[in-house]
Enzyme design. Structure first.
Site: not given
Length: 690
Positions: A271, A327, A350, A390, A444, A472, A533
């Site tokens: 790309c 990308h 693109d 989005n 949004e 993580i 945890e």
């Protein structure tokens, strides 16, 4: 009266300078539309003195193989008192000596771009005055690509160096790129690209006429930079590469374009390479253009604006939808009379071949403003680009009986830190706000709902404060070649104890989300009391990951916790970019034209093994080759032991004064595609007479 002309002077040097095309050289006339250029007609000795009021000649300009007045590829115009800025026109004045006639010619601000022939007609006689190339003009207020800011014109039309951003949204790294739109031969190649497009083959005159419109030209480039439907510039490859040039090895659009002109589609691109070449061609033709990187970029294969990531119980992804770590595409600046003035400005296109549009592998141009507002009926391909930045995400686990269980979802993970190079500096500019309202904001969500045509959203954001939660944690130093430890944390927010299977694994991954081989695995049966945890550590050793990672140096971590009795499943994923060593670049003397300069290059080997076939490569416009040409110098240094430095000296002789960029790459059998750059200011040479 009839001019008895001996020759025509196109005044190439002065015209190219005033039209900002002097970097193309002085071999031929290259001008921008909507702006006057001057030619000089030299009369034969003893000719009758030129008088404007008595002149009866006409200028004719033609472009394309079948020029016609109906299509606007042939235009005739006579002299007038002054030129006008709305159409082809000419004015003239004679030199006091009577030997020359100075003519000012102004092209139409919406004339087709391309190679033109200029003629002078007098009665039945038609004399050729020469040829010129006409480009889009971002300095002309009436041109569709006009930009008001001079600093932006310098960045998006004239700048030949840039930064392309890669990595992940947590570790964004700029990679230097040389666009080289003014190097010899590049403009001819760009015009050849237009002449090879399928629409030109079908109807040359219609295609040449349509080249007045930057929307049309940009869409053609989106098709022609890839080679899926035609003999376009680049072949894409995302699997193992056994021939051609690896996409990570490219640092210069010019080399790619010259290879294409000589022998057809070039192997290989991904790309950022597609986008960089598209940027070069756009700037060469006069369209302001910039390269844009979207981190967490969605590829929505079924056009429902939802990325459905399906997993089996081993954590293997089994869906066609995907999220790329990043990308890259381009934005081009232009008006959109086909959409309305509210959609003028940056247009996303693109050239990477992903999905077809109108039967061809192309995408855009789509108004960035339309994408932000969820106006997905506006041309071209707005739904696909909207999903890239989005889309909502839902993670689903397939059980042995074939049923799917929802693991989690997100409305925020797609479209992060959308980046481009800032104007006038090498800093990163975040333009996410131009594509979308702030994540989670009322605006949004309203835009997303409008984009879904008021259908019910496929999923709602997972509430972290309830149920099981997995996250993580990463180590601080994750340099390629080192061993390091990562950790998955399972938290029980239920009121009762849970007995869970906890799995944590790592695998190599490409930037486009394609998974590779495993390089680490850990699992445990854990009992997690309410409010507590449990941690599961995974040691990533170079012996395990070194042979499976791609040159992208990406590792994907996945942690899954599930309580089968309660049918409760949770997953966390994180992609890490292993840090690479830096190339140290030192110039031993000040740079001056035609004076040798030595660059001292060094790089530390962080791997616990010998590096073989080591080499440095340097290149730079006006630095490593003859004037206006970029060549590449190789410095081969053989093998480098673990924890030792690779060192080399490279001498180059600058040929052009001014600011430039020295691009440096390091390559070896196990450590590849390390890149850096140094800015170089070249002074004019000072000659000393003895």
């Amino acid at each position: 009266m009839t001019l008895d002309m001996s020759r025509c002077d196109l005044n190439i040097k002065s015209n190219n300078s005033s039209h900002h095309t002097d970097l193309n050289g002085e071999e031929r006339l290259i001008v921008r539309r909507g702006q006057p250029f001057n030619i000089t007609l030299h009369l034969k000795p003893g000719s009758e003195e030129f008088k404007l009021a008595e002149s009866s000649f006409t200028f004719v300009v033609e472009t394309g193989p079948l020029p016609s007045e109906e299509s606007g590829t042939k235009v005739s115009f006579s002299l007038r008192d002054t030129t006008v800025d709305t159409e082809w026109s000419a004015s003239a004045s004679n030199d006091p000596s009577g030997n020359t006639v100075s003519v000012s010619i102004s092209s139409s601000p919406d004339a087709p771009i391309g190679l033109y022939s200029l003629f002078l007609e007098q009665g039945w006689e038609k004399a050729s005055l020469g040829q010129f190339i006409l480009l889009f003009n971002s300095w002309c207020p009436r041109d569709a690509v006009y930009m008001q800011s001079e600093s932006k014109r310098e960045e998006y039309v004239l700048a030949q160096h840039g930064q392309i951003y890669r990595g992940t949204y947590k570790r964004i790294k700029g990679t230097p790129w040389h666009y080289g739109q003014f190097e010899p031969g590049i403009l001819d190649i760009c015009l050849k690209i237009l002449d090879k497009n399928p629409k030109f083959v079908c109807d040359p005159d219609e295609d040449c006429s349509a080249r007045r419109n930057p929307v049309y030209v940009t869409r053609v480039l989106s098709t022609m930079i890839n080679s899926e439907d035609d003999r376009g510039v680049l072949v894409g490859e995302w699997d193992e590469i056994l021939d051609g040039v690896h996409p990570l090895d490219w640092i210069d659009s010019g080399e790619i374009l010259h290879l294409w002109a000589e022998s057809g589609p070039v192997r290989y691109g991904q790309c950022w390479v597609f986008a960089a070449v598209a940027c070069t061609v756009s700037r060469a033709l006069g369209i302001p253009c910039r390269v844009v990187t979207n981190f967490g970029s969605a590829h929505d294969t079924d056009a429902n604006l939802v990325i459905e990531l399906l997993f089996d119980e081993s954590g293997n992804r089994i869906s066609s939808d995907s999220i790329w770590n990043f990308h890259v595409w381009v934005e081009s600046w232009m008006t959109r009379p086909d959409l309305g003035p509210e959609y003028d400005g940056w247009q996303a296109s693109d050239p990477t071949p992903q999905e077809t549009s109108d039967g061809l592998f192309c995408c855009g141009p789509a108004s960035v403003k339309a994408i932000r507002e969820g106006e997905l009926t506006k041309k071209y391909d707005a739904p696909f680009i909207f999903a890239e930045v989005n889309a909502d995400v839902v993670n689903l686990l397939q059980l042995p009986d074939g049923e799917f269980v929802k693991l989690s979802g997100s409305t925020k993970s797609v479209g992060q830190f959308i980046s481009t190079k800032a104007v006038g500096t090498d800093e990163r500019l975040d333009i996410t706000h131009q594509y979308k309202y702030p994540e989670g904001s009322k605006e949004e969500r309203q835009v997303y709902e409008k984009a879904q045509h008021h259908n019910k959203l496929h999923q709602q954001q997972q509430e972290e404060e309830s149920g099981l939660h997995v996250k993580i944690k990463l180590a601080h130093d994750m340099v390629v070649g080192s061993d390091f430890e990562v950790c998955a944390v399972l938290t029980n927010n239920y009121k009762k104890t849970r007995n869970c299977t906890f799995v944590f694994f790592a695998r190599a991954i490409s930037y486009n989300g394609k998974q590779g081989d495993s390089c680490g695995f850990a699992s445990d049966k854990v009992k997690v009391p309410s409010g507590q945890e449990r941690r599961l550590s995974l040691k990533l050793q170079y012996d395990s990951y070194g042979s499976v990672i791609t040159p992208d140096r990406l590792i994907q971590l996945s942690a899954i916790a599930f309580d089968k009795k309660a049918t409760d499943y949770h997953i966390a994923e994180k992609t890490i970019v292993l840090d690479e060593p830096d190339i140290d670049i030192k110039l031993t003397e000040k740079a001056a034209v035609n004076q040798p300069v030595t660059a001292e290059l060094s790089l530390w080997n962080p791997l616990p093994e010998l590096l073989q076939d080591c080499s440095f490569t340097i290149g730079g416009f006006g630095l490593t080759g003859v004037k206006h040409v970029t060549l590449t110098l190789y410095c081969r240094i053989g093998a480098v032991d673990p924890e030792e430095e690779a060192k080399a000296s490279a001498e180059f002789i600058p040929t052009r004064a001014g600011s430039s960029v020295l691009l440096v790459s390091f390559d070896s059998d196990k450590l590849k595609n390390i890149k850096s750059f140094a800015k170089v200011v070249v002074e004019e040479s000072i000659s000393t007479e003895i």
